[in-house]
Every structure is written in structure tokens, then in C-alpha cells.
Scaffold this motif. Structure first.
Motif, mmCIF file in Angstrom:
data_model
loop_
_atom_site.group_PDB
_atom_site.id
_atom_site.type_symbol
_atom_site.label_atom_id
_atom_site.label_comp_id
_atom_site.label_asym_id
_atom_site.label_seq_id
_atom_site.Cartn_x
_atom_site.Cartn_y
_atom_site.Cartn_z
ATOM 1 N N ARG A 173 43.275 41.609 22.648
ATOM 2 C CA ARG A 173 44.015 41.160 23.818
ATOM 3 C C ARG A 173 44.145 42.314 24.814
ATOM 4 N N PHE A 174 43.841 42.014 26.069
ATOM 5 C CA PHE A 174 43.884 43.033 27.119
ATOM 6 C C PHE A 174 44.408 42.357 28.378
ATOM 7 N N SER A 175 45.651 42.530 28.642
ATOM 8 C CA SER A 175 46.268 41.850 29.778
ATOM 9 C C SER A 175 46.403 42.809 30.951
ATOM 10 N N PHE A 176 45.800 42.412 32.072
ATOM 11 C CA PHE A 176 45.933 43.215 33.282
ATOM 12 C C PHE A 176 47.234 42.898 34.005
ATOM 13 N N CYS A 177 47.751 41.724 33.757
ATOM 14 C CA CYS A 177 49.018 41.334 34.382
ATOM 15 C C CYS A 177 50.131 41.507 33.368
ATOM 16 N N VAL A 178 51.287 41.857 33.855
ATOM 17 C CA VAL A 178 52.390 42.200 32.962
ATOM 18 C C VAL A 178 53.550 41.234 33.163
ATOM 19 N N ASN A 179 54.386 41.182 32.172
ATOM 20 C CA ASN A 179 55.604 40.378 32.228
ATOM 21 C C ASN A 179 56.785 41.314 32.429
ATOM 22 N N PRO A 180 57.229 41.484 33.673
ATOM 23 C CA PRO A 180 58.351 42.406 33.902
ATOM 24 C C PRO A 180 59.598 41.962 33.138
ATOM 25 N N LYS A 181 60.396 42.914 32.810
ATOM 26 C CA LYS A 181 61.676 42.605 32.200
ATOM 27 C C LYS A 181 62.715 42.447 33.306
ATOM 28 N N VAL A 182 63.387 41.315 33.279
ATOM 29 C CA VAL A 182 64.399 41.031 34.299
ATOM 30 C C VAL A 182 65.770 41.202 33.667
ATOM 31 N N THR A 183 66.513 42.138 34.182
ATOM 32 C CA THR A 183 67.892 42.322 33.732
ATOM 33 C C THR A 183 68.820 42.053 34.910
ATOM 34 N N THR A 184 70.023 41.656 34.603
ATOM 35 C CA THR A 184 70.960 41.269 35.656
ATOM 36 C C THR A 184 72.356 41.758 35.341
ATOM 37 N N GLN A 185 73.103 41.923 36.370
ATOM 38 C CA GLN A 185 74.540 42.127 36.251
ATOM 39 C C GLN A 185 75.186 41.581 37.513
ATOM 40 N N GLN A 186 76.423 41.170 37.366
ATOM 41 C CA GLN A 186 77.111 40.520 38.465
ATOM 42 C C GLN A 186 78.276 41.374 38.936
ATOM 43 N N THR A 187 78.651 41.141 40.179
ATOM 44 C CA THR A 187 79.708 41.940 40.795
ATOM 45 C C THR A 187 80.710 41.027 41.469
ATOM 46 N N SER A 188 81.972 41.360 41.271
ATOM 47 C CA SER A 188 83.056 40.715 42.001
ATOM 48 C C SER A 188 84.051 41.804 42.364
ATOM 49 N N LEU B 200 51.166 48.269 28.923
ATOM 50 C CA LEU B 200 52.023 49.274 29.527
ATOM 51 C C LEU B 200 52.435 48.774 30.891
ATOM 52 N N ALA B 201 52.959 49.655 31.750
ATOM 53 C CA ALA B 201 53.485 49.064 32.944
ATOM 54 C C ALA B 201 53.607 49.991 34.101
ATOM 55 N N GLY B 202 54.065 49.389 35.226
ATOM 56 C CA GLY B 202 54.454 50.121 36.390
ATOM 57 C C GLY B 202 53.489 49.893 37.512
ATOM 58 N N ALA B 203 53.913 49.421 38.634
ATOM 59 C CA ALA B 203 53.128 49.323 39.847
ATOM 60 C C ALA B 203 52.505 47.957 40.016
ATOM 61 N N SER B 204 51.690 47.855 41.058
ATOM 62 C CA SER B 204 51.148 46.564 41.442
ATOM 63 C C SER B 204 49.648 46.536 41.232
ATOM 64 N N ILE B 205 49.113 45.413 40.709
ATOM 65 C CA ILE B 205 47.701 45.300 40.405
ATOM 66 C C ILE B 205 47.130 44.107 41.133
ATOM 67 N N VAL B 206 45.861 44.163 41.484
ATOM 68 C CA VAL B 206 45.304 43.119 42.322
ATOM 69 C C VAL B 206 44.305 42.252 41.588
ATOM 70 N N ALA B 207 43.357 42.813 40.841
ATOM 71 C CA ALA B 207 42.370 41.994 40.177
ATOM 72 C C ALA B 207 41.875 42.707 38.936
ATOM 73 N N GLY C 267 50.061 35.530 43.049
ATOM 74 C CA GLY C 267 49.550 34.818 44.210
ATOM 75 C C GLY C 267 49.568 35.649 45.472
ATOM 76 N N LEU C 268 50.268 36.781 45.437
ATOM 77 C CA LEU C 268 50.330 37.678 46.596
ATOM 78 C C LEU C 268 49.397 38.876 46.416
ATOM 79 N N GLY C 269 48.564 38.842 45.375
ATOM 80 C CA GLY C 269 47.654 39.944 45.123
ATOM 81 C C GLY C 269 48.182 40.937 44.120
ATOM 82 N N GLY C 270 49.341 40.687 43.555
ATOM 83 C CA GLY C 270 49.901 41.586 42.564
ATOM 84 C C GLY C 270 49.531 41.154 41.161
ATOM 85 N N HIS C 271 50.069 41.842 40.170
ATOM 86 C CA HIS C 271 49.750 41.548 38.785
ATOM 87 C C HIS C 271 50.991 41.452 37.921
#
Length: 794
Positions: free
Chosen positions: A340-355, A24-31, A444-448
């Protein structure tokens, strides 16, 4: 029944939930890490991880705290579906009120034969041994007290409303159900970096990683006493396990002495029976269920966890619940279940461009437009993400080569800034460029949040270009000759379809034009190109400048192009286009001087031929030889010419024609020549009447050779004393010569006569059939002179 209760077989045959990992997801995790070793107790007492207001460590699986709503296992696994009382499930969660569920795992293990049971691999099956020593397989009818029914875990990020200073902390909760509450037993959890699954009697990835975590809870006296410890795999210490923390019953008012960070780790067993809400809804007696919580962040902040250079050290991917024969870490391992139990998540990166004012995942823009990319991090997310996003623009379709642009932005408060504006002037029409946003992750910054990137191909960028040109750019025409300018406006790449085109034109100066027509009001459109013409003519020597401007629309993009925007339209002419076109109208003239002249026969005469190119600054100018002629040729004693090799000075060519004649007559001289001015060929001639000599030119030149004769008569013999008259006649030749002007006639008589008289001072002018004449007379007499009388004579 081998120690199993009367309902054991029924429970074994019941269908159970399969092992599931829900990232699941949302927020920042440290360890990460943990699981309980606990005993019965109350959730009231010293402030610990069990009273943080995030998760109920109260010895059951049901959510039963109304305000504020907390999680419990029934909420984590939504059983029964949609039941009331659980916190909101928004992701990302409201950071002020709702803890963020980072990850969860549920492993069912109630089947018989038990498919996941430890077996010897020849070196001992113990927690102190590396995984290579562990064997695995199935077992019929395991002992009840060692048999795992279900095991599960969940990791949370506490938010702003958490109690006991836990706001912003990562909290790990673990639980295990065993088949019996009799006798001493052990419940434990490995939380490991790599996944270890049973395959053909051994475990995949057969070694521990430094920092793998072991949470153990020892049940003694039938489960009425319990301790809980947290270990880390560390081969530098005895038995490879370093104790990090130890705790007691959650909420205990007087925990035993000697515990290590008991406020950050605790556990609790169920004090009374309850029925689990998931199928097949087993009824668990007291002390068959145990749950625990660990404050990972607090332990990290206190330096409990060993420092690791691996930025992924706080990210775990494997959950293994286990039992063993006794509480010693050197005891033999019994049952296990893994998932499988992952404490760290793979965020979804979406993009759009503007001109400009257009924002879209895919864009087509005019080359030279400024484009910026915007990445968004979406669920699953751990906390408030930190780190950087690098925006890369590739010319390859696989986003692996042809890097055209790269810009890195640092997240602020979880928000991803857009890329800096990118000038697309250097991009090539016809190439589809692909944006890809690369998130650095914040582990590396303490997040997950793991590093992640947007999908290549989700955000194509195409550029269009356009040009306008006029051809020929420079041309020279003789005056009076029509000229056609070809105007071409096109969009690039060539496969683009031109939707519409409007072309306007300008020719300056307008003075002197005898024609100025254009088809550009309705240009011809074919594919990516629009064409039209400008037709001009002039009778004067002038340089004309033609300009054109176009408004082109293709793929929804409007482009403006001009050969000279200071004169007409807007925009540049574009790559492949041209500036203004010039048309030079030129002329030439030829003259012979003097035009009319008279020479006495026998006197040489020189005609000068001048051939001039217009305008005076015309270039390049190339003259040919001049052809000069005189007619008639009879009577000429001289006829020479330098016109075969004339003299050229700038835009003027000259030569001479020299004649002489011994007889009176009229001679006519003509000349012709050819000149090339800027590629335009012109021919000029004086013959026959000067009409083809050009502006300022002349017609033929004439030369009159003239003569005259004088006669005196008659001859005679007279007696002295008798006068004699001479008649003098002067005649102009040729007879038709005009005008003729006679002067005085000067007679001379020798020897001096006695008397002499003459009319030659005012001769008589006459016009006769033979031509004009002048006549006069001289009268002489030769009477002897009287001798003078001497004064002495008498």
C-alpha cells in the motif's frame, strides 16, 4: 544454481524487511505516479527532477549531500536509525527549507520460494491486459535478472528552497533492486488507485481504474542502456496504455531526441557496487539497483495527465513493482511485489470549543452563552491544506441526527478559522450535544488531503439553565392576615447538583408593613434547588410587590436570575421562572344610615345599608346577601327589607330596611354581610357596637318613634258674667324623650266669648315624672255687651 550468483542462497535465507507502508505527512500534494527505466549515468547535466535539491538521484541509497541536506532512501526509511545528514523530520515540515514526505513504501521480495510471482490466469499476464487476466502464486528459484529483491517508493512536496522551478511541486521517487545485472530485463511500477493483493491465485479488485500509472525502465545490453516511460491506463487507446512522458539518465548532458518531457522524468542505475543499509545488508553490484524520479505537478500543469471528473484521481493507494521477460509492453510479466502506497493522506482533525474565556474540548455553559468551535488539522498533512471545514453540532450521541447548528468556514493559508459564534439559547438542558468538524479535503482543489472529520464524542457541549420564581404569583389577604411567599431557585437539568446559592429579596412599598421577614439569607439547598420564604403582614389596604434574585453555581457555571432585574439583582427569571409576585391586602366595611332618627308614630322610616369592598378598584369582588334585622319587633306595623337581593355597583353593595310603628318606642337596626375579594373572604357586621364593621363602618342604627297628647279642662257651666279658665296641657311621649322642644299653644274658643285672655303664647314648660309638659290657660267671660247709645237719645 539456475543462474544465481554464489551468494544467492545465503541472501534468500536471510531475513528481509516486510512490506511496509508508512503514511507520513505534511504539506500539499497534487498528483501521483512513476518509477524509472534508466541506465547508469551522472547526476550532473540538464536541470531535471533529479537535480531539484529534494532527493538524491545518484545511483545509491545513502544520503551524501551535505548542503543543503536532501533525502535519500536511507533517510526515508531511517536506516540506520538516526543517522546524520538527513533533513529535519518535523511534520508539517518547514515550508521554506524542508521538503515534505507525503508517503513511502518498502517491499521486500528476496525470499525463496518467491511468494509473489505472476502466473497465467488463462488470458495472458501482460501490462496491456486488465488485472482480471493476471494470476499469481509462488515460484521456486526464479531467474536472477527477473527476480526482485526489494522495491520502494516515496512521494515528496518540494518546498521553497527547491531548485529548477520545482518549488511547490509533487515529486515521485521509485527504486528497485534485482538479483542480477546480466542480460536484458525490465523493471516497472504500477501506481494504482485501488489496492490489488494476491489472494488464492488471483488479484483482488480485478480491474484497472482509469488513470492508473505504469512506470517502466528497460535494461538492455546487460543494463548499460536504459529508457524510462510513464503510461496511464486508458482503454480508448491501443494496448490500453497511453504514453505520458519519456526520459533518460538523470543529469544526462545530451539525452537522445524524441523524448517527451525529459526534464520531468529521469532515472539512474548504480554505477558501482554498494551495500544496502537495511538487513540483511545485501551487496549490490553495478546496475542491480535503479531509481527514478517524476515531477507529477509539472506533467499535470502541461496537460499530460488526462482530465478526470473523479476528485480522487490523483490519489493512489497501491504500489506494485514488477519485471517482465522483455522490454515490450506485450511481454510476459514475471516477478512482482505489492504494498500500500498512499499519496493522499487522512489529516487528523481535532477540535476544542470556546465560550467567553474558557476553551476546552468539553464545555458546560449557561444556556444563551455564545460558543464557537475551533478545528485544527494535524499530521498527517499534505502541504498547505485548502478546502472547508463544516462545524456541525448534533443532539445525538452518534453525530448522525438532530443537527442543531452547522457553519462552514473556508481555510486560508492552511489555517482553519473558528466557527461563527453560536447562540445556545435554543439548546435543551439535559441533552449532551456533540460537535463534529468535517474537513472537505482538498483533492478536488489539487491537494492531497482526503476528507476527514473529528471523532464524535470528543467534544461534548452541555448547557445549564436556571430559574427563579415566587409563589403564589398573585394573592389576596384580608388586612391583618399573615402571608408567606415561597421563593424557589433551581438549575436545570434536574439531575444537576447545585453547588451554592445566594438569594436576596425585596418587598415594596415598605410602608404599611407590620411584618417583613425572610429566610432567604440562608436558603435550603436540595439537589438542584434552593428554597426560602418571605413573610409579610399589613394592617392597611395596599398592594405589595415581592421580588427575588439569585446567584446559582453548578458544574463551575455561575448563573444570575432575577424576577425583575430593574429592582434587584441581574439576569432574567429564566424558563420556568416568574416575574414579581403581588400581594393585595383588602378590607371591607358596612354602615347603616341614618344612624339616629326620630319619627312620629305612624310615619314610615327607611334605613340604608351600604357594604363597601376596599380598595375601590379591587377585582374580582363577589358579594353575598346582606342580613338586616330590627329589634324589638313589637309595635312595628311595617318591617320590610331589600337586603335579600341587594344592589351591587362595582365594589359597593346597598339595600334598604323599611319600618313603621303605631306606638312610641326606640328600634335598633343591625346589618351584616360577606364579600370575597380576589379570593379572600371577609365578613362585616354592625352588631353589637360597630367594632366588626370595618374601617369606616358603623354600629347599629336607632329609630325613635314618638307621640304627644294635649288636654284642655275643665268643662263647666258658668253664669253669664262670670269668667271661666281653661287649663291646657301638652305632654311629649314617651316620657323620657329628649330633647323636647315645645312651641306656642294656639287655643281656639267658639263661639267668640265676650272676653278672652290666654297665656298660651308663652306656655309654661315643666318636667314631670311623666315627662316634659307645656301648659297654659285660656280665660273667657260672656257678660252681655252694652248697647251703644243712640245719638238721638236724650
Amino acid at each position: 544454481m539456475n543462474g544465481h550468483g554464489p551468494s544467492r542462497l545465503h541472501r534468500r535465507l536471510a531475513a528481509r524487511l516486510g512490506g511496509v507502508l508508512t503514511a507520513l505527512a505534511g504539506a500539499s500534494i497534487v498528483a501521483v505516479a512513476t518509477f524509472p527505466g534508466v541506465i547508469t549515468g551522472s547526476a550532473a547535466g540538464i536541470p531535471d527532477v533529479g537535480s531539484a535539491g529534494v532527493f538524491e538521484l545518484d545511483g545509491n541509497v545513502n544520503q551524501d549531500t551535505a548542503t543543503p541536506p536532501q533525502y535519500d532512501w536511507s533517510c526515508v526509511f531511517n536506516t540506520p536509525s538516526g543517522h546524520a545528514g538527513c533533513p529535519p523530520s518535523a511534520n508539517p515540515a518547514n515550508t521554506a527549507t524542508t521538503p515534505t514526505l507525503l508517503g513511502s513504501v518498502f517491499q521486500a521480495d528476496s525470499d525463496n520460494p518467491d511468494p509473489t510471482y505472476f502466473s497465467s490466469n488463462g488470458a495472458g499476464v501482460k501490462d496491456v491486459n486488465d488485472i482480471s487476466a493476471w494470476g499469481c502464486g509462488s515460484l521456486n528459484n526464479p531467474l536472477n535478472k527477473d527476480d526482485i529483491l526489494n522495491a520502494y517508493g516515496a512521494a515528496f512536496l518540494a518546498q521553497g528552497n527547491a531548485a529548477n522551478g520545482k518549488a511547490g511541486h509533487e515529486l515521485l521517487y521509485l527504486a528497485q533492486e534485482r538479483d542480477s545485472n546480466h542480460g536484458d530485463s525490465f523493471a516497472g511500477f504500477w501506481i494504482m488507485h485501488n489496492q490489488h493483493a494476491c489472494s488464492n491465485g488471483t488479484f483482488t479488485h480485478p480491474t484497472h481504474d482509469p488513470g492508473d500509472l505504469l512506470v517502466v525502465s528497460n535494461y538492455t545490453n546487460g543494463g548499460s542502456s536504459s529508457t524510462i516511460q510513464l503510461y496511464a491506463w486508458d482503454t480508448s487507446v491501443a494496448n490500453n496504455l497511453r504514453l505520458l512522458a519519456s526520459g533518460f539518465t538523470c543529469g544526462a548532458t545530451s539525452p537522445p531526441s524524441g523524448l517527451v518531457h525529459p526534464e520531468d522524468i529521469c532515472g539512474i542505475a548504480n554505477p558501482s557496487s554498494f551495500t544496502e543499509p537495511w538487513a540483511p545488508n545485501l551487496s549490490l553490484d553495478s546496475n542491480q539497483f535503479v531509481e527514478a524520479g517524476i515531477d507529477i505537478t509539472a506533467l499535470i500543469d502541461q496537460g499530460v495527465f488526462p482530465v478526470s471528473s473523479d476528485p480522487n484521481a490523483s490519489c493512489f493507494n497501491d504500489f506494485l513493482a514488477e519485471t517482465r521477460s522483455s522490454q515490450e509492453t506485450t511481454a510476459t510479466l514475471k516477478d512482482f511485489t505489492t504494498g500500500r502506497f498512499s499519496f493522499c493522506v487522512n489529516p487528523k482533525v481535532t477540535t476544542q470549543q470556546t465560550s467567553g474565556s474558557v476553551t476546552s474540548p468539553g464545555l458546560t455553559v449557561e444556556r444563551g452563552a455564545t460558543v464557537s468551535d475551533q478545528a485544527t488539522l494535524g499530521a498527517p498533512l499534505s502541504g498547505t491544506p485548502a478546502g472547508t471545514v463544516t462545524y456541525n453540532l448534533y443532539s445525538s450521541s452518534d453525530c448522525k441526527s438532530g443537527l442543531a447548528y452547522s457553519n462552514t468556514q473556508t481555510l486560508s493559508g492552511g489555517t482553519v478559522p473558528p466557527s461563527a459564534g453560536f447562540d445556545t439559547s435554543g439548546l435543551t438542558p439535559g441533552t449532551t450535544y456533540e460537535w463534529q468538524a468535517v474537513y472537505s479535503g482538498d483533492i478536488g482543489l489539487g491537494g492531497h488531503n482526503f476528507p476527514a472529520m473529528s471523532a464524535c464524542g470528543d467534544e461534548p457541549l452541555n448547557v445549564l439553565d436556571a430559574y427563579i420564581k415566587i409563589a403564589p404569583l398573585t394573592a389576596t389577604n384580608p388586612v391583618g392576615h399573615q402571608h408567606v411567599f415561597q421563593v424557589t431557585a433551581a438549575v436545570l437539568p434536574s439531575g444537576t447538583t447545585l453547588t451554592s446559592a445566594a438569594i436576596s429579596t425585596n418587598v415594596s412599598p415598605s410602608a404599611g408593613l407590620s411584618q417583613n421577614d425572610t429566610t432567604c439569607g440562608s436558603p435550603t439547598i436540595s439537589g438542584n434547588t434552593a428554597t426560602c420564604t418571605i413573610t409579610i403582614d399589613s394592617n392597611t389596604v395596599t398592594t405589595y410587590t415581592a421580588n427575588a434574585a439569585a446567584t446559582l453555581v453548578a458544574d463551575g457555571v455561575t448563573m444570575h436570575r432575577s424576577t425583575n432585574s430593574s429592582v434587584i439583582g441581574s439576569g432574567s427569571h429564566g424558563r420556568g421562572g416568574s416575574g414579581p409576585a403581588t400581594k393585595n391586602y383588602v378590607d371591607a366595611f358596612i354602615t347603616i344610615t341614618p344612624q339616629n332618627a326620630d319619627n312620629e308614630v305612624g310615619h314610615q322610616h327607611v334605613f340604608t345599608v351600604t357594604f363597601t369592598a376596599l380598595p375601590g378598584n379591587a377585582t374580582p369582588v363577589s358579594f353575598g346577601a346582606i342580613s338586616a334585622s330590627v329589634s324589638p319587633t313589637s309595635g312595628l306595623t311595617t318591617s320590610t327589607s331589600s337586603c335579600g337581593s341587594p344592589t351591587v355597583n362595582g365594589n359597593v353593595e346597598t339595600c334598604t330596611l323599611t319600618i313603621n310603628s303605631s306606638t312610641a318606642g326606640t328600634y335598633t337596626a343591625n346589618a351584616s354581610g360577606a364579600v370575597t375579594i380576589g379570593g379572600a373572604s371577609l365578613s362585616r357586621t354592625t352588631a353589637p357596637d360597630g367594632s366588626a364593621a370595618g374601617p369606616g363602618g358603623s354600629g347599629p342604627a336607632t329609630k325613635h318613634y314618638v307621640d304627644a297628647c294635649i288636654t284642655i279642662s275643665p268643662n263647666g257651666i258658668n253664669p253669664v258674667g262670670r269668667s271661666h279658665t281653661f287649663n291646657i296641657l301638652v305632654q311629649a311621649i314617651p316620657g323620657g324623650a329628649t330633647p323636647v322642644s315645645f312651641g306656642a299653644i294656639t287655643p281656639n274658643v267658639t263661639p267668640t266669648p265676650g272676653t278672652e285672655s290666654t297665656t298660651c303664647g308663652s306656655p309654661t314648660i315643666s318636667s314631670t315624672s311623666a315627662g316634659p309638659t307645656a301648659s297654659c290657660t285660656v280665660t273667657v267671660d260672656n257678660r252681655p255687651r252694652r248697647r251703644p247709645r243712640s245719638p238721638w237719645a236724650r
